[in-house]
Design a protein around this motif. Sequence first.
Motif, PDB file in Angstrom:
ATOM      1  N   GLY A   1       0.816  -1.215   0.000  1.00 23.10           N
ATOM      2  CA  GLY A   1       0.000   0.000   0.000  1.00 23.10           C
ATOM      3  C   GLY A   1       0.845   1.259   0.000  1.00 23.10           C
ATOM      4  O   GLY A   1       0.581   2.200  -0.763  1.00 23.10           O
TER       5      GLY A   1
ATOM      6  N   TRP B   1       2.381   1.748  -3.418  1.00 20.69           N
ATOM      7  CA  TRP B   1       1.424   2.252  -4.399  1.00 20.69           C
ATOM      8  C   TRP B   1       1.102   3.723  -4.166  1.00 20.69           C
ATOM      9  O   TRP B   1       0.925   4.479  -5.127  1.00 20.69           O
ATOM     10  CB  TRP B   1       0.153   1.402  -4.439  1.00 20.69           C
ATOM     11  CG  TRP B   1       0.383   0.172  -5.261  1.00 20.69           C
ATOM     12  CD1 TRP B   1       0.467  -1.106  -4.813  1.00 20.69           C
ATOM     13  CD2 TRP B   1       0.633   0.124  -6.665  1.00 20.69           C
ATOM     14  NE1 TRP B   1       0.748  -1.956  -5.857  1.00 20.69           N
ATOM     15  CE2 TRP B   1       0.847  -1.226  -7.018  1.00 20.69           C
ATOM     16  CE3 TRP B   1       0.699   1.078  -7.680  1.00 20.69           C
ATOM     17  CZ2 TRP B   1       1.125  -1.641  -8.315  1.00 20.69           C
ATOM     18  CZ3 TRP B   1       0.972   0.666  -8.973  1.00 20.69           C
ATOM     19  CH2 TRP B   1       1.189  -0.673  -9.279  1.00 20.69           C
ATOM     20  N   VAL B   2       1.041   4.141  -2.911  1.00 19.98           N
ATOM     21  CA  VAL B   2       0.814   5.564  -2.615  1.00 19.98           C
ATOM     22  C   VAL B   2       1.977   6.392  -3.176  1.00 19.98           C
ATOM     23  O   VAL B   2       1.764   7.429  -3.821  1.00 19.98           O
ATOM     24  CB  VAL B   2       0.634   5.809  -1.102  1.00 19.98           C
ATOM     25  CG1 VAL B   2       0.725   7.290  -0.770  1.00 19.98           C
ATOM     26  CG2 VAL B   2      -0.694   5.238  -0.637  1.00 19.98           C
TER      27      VAL B   2
END
Length: 163
Positions: A21, A24-25
């Motif tokens: 996560g 991806w951020v």
Amino acid sequence: MSSKIPTVRQTNWFSILPHIGVMWVVILIWQQIDSVDSFLFGAVTYLILSFSLRNLIPRDHRKGIRNNNQENFLAAIKNFEKSYVFFKKYEWIDKYRFLTLLSSSKMSYREMALANIGFCYSQIGDGIKSKVYYERTLKEFPESGLAKSALKMIESVEKNLCE
């Protein structure tokens, strides 16, 4: 370079999801800046961030590991004690290390520090202090398999010496 000293690494596989996560951020942020190379820049940024967090914040712990691997156990004990004090003071860093340090370790730094101190004392022949630190590890972390195993081994040796 391999070491003669055993190293135990337990991975919390669930913690890899937040890592993905975060990556991806970072990639999405780069997407806003440069859409062509966003994946490359995002991956490199994540790697730099991950490397920096794991090497700068737990630096005393890493020094302890280095000293342990070089069989400089007295110096390692001091490093692990400093690491324990730091992570005791900032428990939230250790508790949320999957985000704060991007670490997938199953064991907390405090648990590792106490168990490593116990190991170092055993290597310099101080079985009493070794046992004290493994017991302390179990007191703070009742599910510590490493401390349980070490205490069983110590008890086995003590039993055989008494016979």
